[in-house]
Write a protein that holds these residues in place. Structure first.
Motif, short mmCIF file in Angstrom:
data_model
loop_
_atom_site.label_atom_id
_atom_site.label_comp_id
_atom_site.label_asym_id
_atom_site.label_seq_id
_atom_site.Cartn_x
_atom_site.Cartn_y
_atom_site.Cartn_z
N LYS A 126 0.74 -1.17 0.28
CA LYS A 126 -0.17 -0.54 -0.20
C LYS A 126 1.41 1.28 0.22
O LYS A 126 0.52 2.20 -0.03
N ASN A 127 2.24 1.24 0.24
CA ASN A 127 2.51 2.52 0.72
C ASN A 127 3.49 2.51 -1.32
O ASN A 127 4.48 2.09 -1.98
N GLU A 128 3.19 3.50 -1.47
CA GLU A 128 3.39 4.04 -2.99
C GLU A 128 5.17 4.27 -3.18
O GLU A 128 5.79 3.73 -4.11
N LYS A 129 6.12 4.30 -2.74
CA LYS A 129 7.23 4.74 -2.23
C LYS A 129 7.90 3.47 -2.42
O LYS A 129 8.65 3.75 -3.35
N VAL A 130 7.21 2.32 -1.66
CA VAL A 130 8.22 1.17 -1.21
C VAL A 130 7.64 0.61 -2.32
O VAL A 130 9.05 -0.35 -2.78
N SER A 131 7.09 1.02 -3.62
CA SER A 131 6.61 -0.03 -4.97
C SER A 131 7.11 0.31 -5.84
O SER A 131 8.27 -0.30 -6.17
N PHE A 132 7.44 1.78 -5.89
CA PHE A 132 8.51 2.59 -7.10
C PHE A 132 10.04 2.22 -6.77
O PHE A 132 11.00 1.38 -7.28
N THR A 133 10.18 2.76 -5.48
CA THR A 133 11.73 2.00 -5.02
C THR A 133 11.61 0.40 -5.52
O THR A 133 13.14 -0.53 -5.70
N LEU A 134 11.21 -0.20 -5.03
CA LEU A 134 11.87 -2.21 -5.12
C LEU A 134 11.61 -1.65 -7.29
O LEU A 134 12.06 -3.74 -7.52
N ILE A 135 10.47 -1.65 -7.27
CA ILE A 135 10.52 -1.82 -9.08
C ILE A 135 12.18 -1.15 -9.54
O ILE A 135 12.85 -1.57 -10.55
#
Length: 418
Positions: free
Chosen positions: A180-189
């Protein structure tokens, strides 16, 4: 240079035909410059560029020995990653926009975007290329046939794009569906994309680690006879697997902050455009320096695999492919092009890309004699005196890529998962 003049002239026409200029005033901008129609036309230009790039790689288009003159279509020779970066950028951009505009987008994502759009076409292309290669007289080792059919080695050397795309799409789904954390999702990609780049830098172009250092430079080494030691066999065996995919992440970022980015550039637009063009030139020169001083093909320097050189080249090159896409989207706020041909190739970009190698191979009858290369299906070469055969070859590759692309789409769409 007949082929060069004709192809370059046609490219210029395509960049003018259907062009729309918003105007010089600071208040005049295209509000639809990122629309589906415009981005599809951009993908069409990229598809045309990829085909020309593949044509330019043919030995017949290279400069004559000792001539000192560039070969035909010289500016397309090393430009393939730039065109593929456009595909990745548009994909990342489109995924974020779809999430923003379609609340239930991820519910059918795996079925539509992964299985129907990538996985099924990928395996259909494997069958097509297996039949083609067998008809061409290739008799591969049984393990290689099995691995090619599984998709873990390349039946079609150009089919690396859907492999990377599926990896990114699945990662996108997992991140944005369960985190649910957008920043985490972007970082993982971003970390995944960099990890794939590191895999190549360690992996190189072939299985270099199977024997003593520099064994591949000894052409009498028995390993050269093994099917599993060649180029373009395994995943991530080549810089083309990784040097354009970072644009996917930039496309995601651009979509996420598009409103703010557009607003920022529209203030003092021409000054900022000049700035990003200067930066683009800087990144281009950085890439040229990296390829000249360090390079990816370090295995043949006699110093071993050369992982460090690959890493340096990779991190010096990817800013260009990422910044190129941003530059194009900023320019399109003022000027973009949509014409029937660009839209046509935009709609058929994936299919022409996947079938392009067959077209390249079959049309070699216009380039080479039986004494210099294997002619497909025992056909007689159609070779004329002079260089006009290069133009005939280039145009024939385009036509055959389209024909095969249409047939290919008709086949794989019949087995869509409902």
């Amino acid at each position: 240079m007949l082929t060069t003049y004709v192809i370059y002239s046609l490219c210029i026409v395509l960049l003018i035909w259907g062009g729309k200029f918003a105007g010089f005033k600071s208040s005049q901008f295209h509000g639809d410059s990122s629309s589906l129609e415009v981005t599809k036309a951009l993908r069409g230009f990229a598809a045309i560029g990829v085909i020309i790039h593949h044509i330019a790689l043919e030995q017949a288009f290279q400069k004559a020995n000792g001539s000192g003159n560039p070969g035909e279509l010289a500016i397309f020779l090393n430009a393939g990653y730039r065109f593929v970066a456009i595909f990745f950028f548009c994909s990342g951009y489109g995924l974020i926009k779809s999430i923003q505009l379609k609340p239930d987008y991820l519910k059918s994502f795996i079925r539509k975007r992964v299985i129907n759009s990538m996985v099924i076409p990928f395996y259909v292309s494997i069958v097509i290329y297996a039949v083609f290669r067998y008809a061409m007289g290739e008799r591969l080792a049984l393990p290689l046939w099995i691995l090619n059919f599984s998709g873990f080695t390349m039946m079609n050397n150009y089919a690396w794009y859907p492999v990377v795309a599926v990896i990114l799409y699945v990662a996108f789904y997992l991140c944005f569906n369960y985190i649910k954390n957008e920043k985490v999702s972007f970082t993982l990609i971003a970390l995944l994309i960099l990890f794939m780049g590191l895999i190549f830098c360690v992996n190189g172009h072939f299985v270099w680690w199977t024997a003593e250092k520099n064994w591949w430079l000894d052409w009498n080494c028995e390993l050269h006879q093994k099917w599993w030691t060649g180029h373009n066999v395994w995943w991530f065996s080549g810089e083309w697997w990784v040097n354009s995919s970072p644009a996917f992440f930039v496309g995601m970022l651009y979509a996420r902050f598009e409103k703010e980015i557009r607003a920022w550039f529209q203030k003092l637009y021409w000054l900022k455009l000049a700035g990003i063009l200067i930066i683009m030139l800087g990144f281009y020169l950085l890439t040229s320096l990296a390829l000249e001083k360090f390079g990816y093909w370090t295995e043949y320097s006699g110093q071993g695999i050369g992982t460090l050189n690959k890493l340096i080249t990779y991190f010096m090159q990817i800013p260009e492919s990422m910044w190129l896409c941003v530059t194009l989207f900023v320019i399109m706020q003022k000027y973009y092009v949509t014409n029937p041909l660009a839209r046509f190739f935009g709609n058929l970009s994936f299919e022409t890309y996947m079938m392009n190698l067959i077209a390249i191979t079959v049309c070699r009858v216009f380039l080479y004699t039986k004494e210099t290369i294997k002619i497909p299906f025992g056909m007689e070469p159609f070779y004329w005196t002079g260089r006009i055969n290069l133009l005939v070859y280039a145009l024939s590759v385009f036509v055959l890529s389209v024909i095969l692309g249409v047939i290919y789409r008709m086949i794989y769409r019949k087995i869509y998962v409902k």
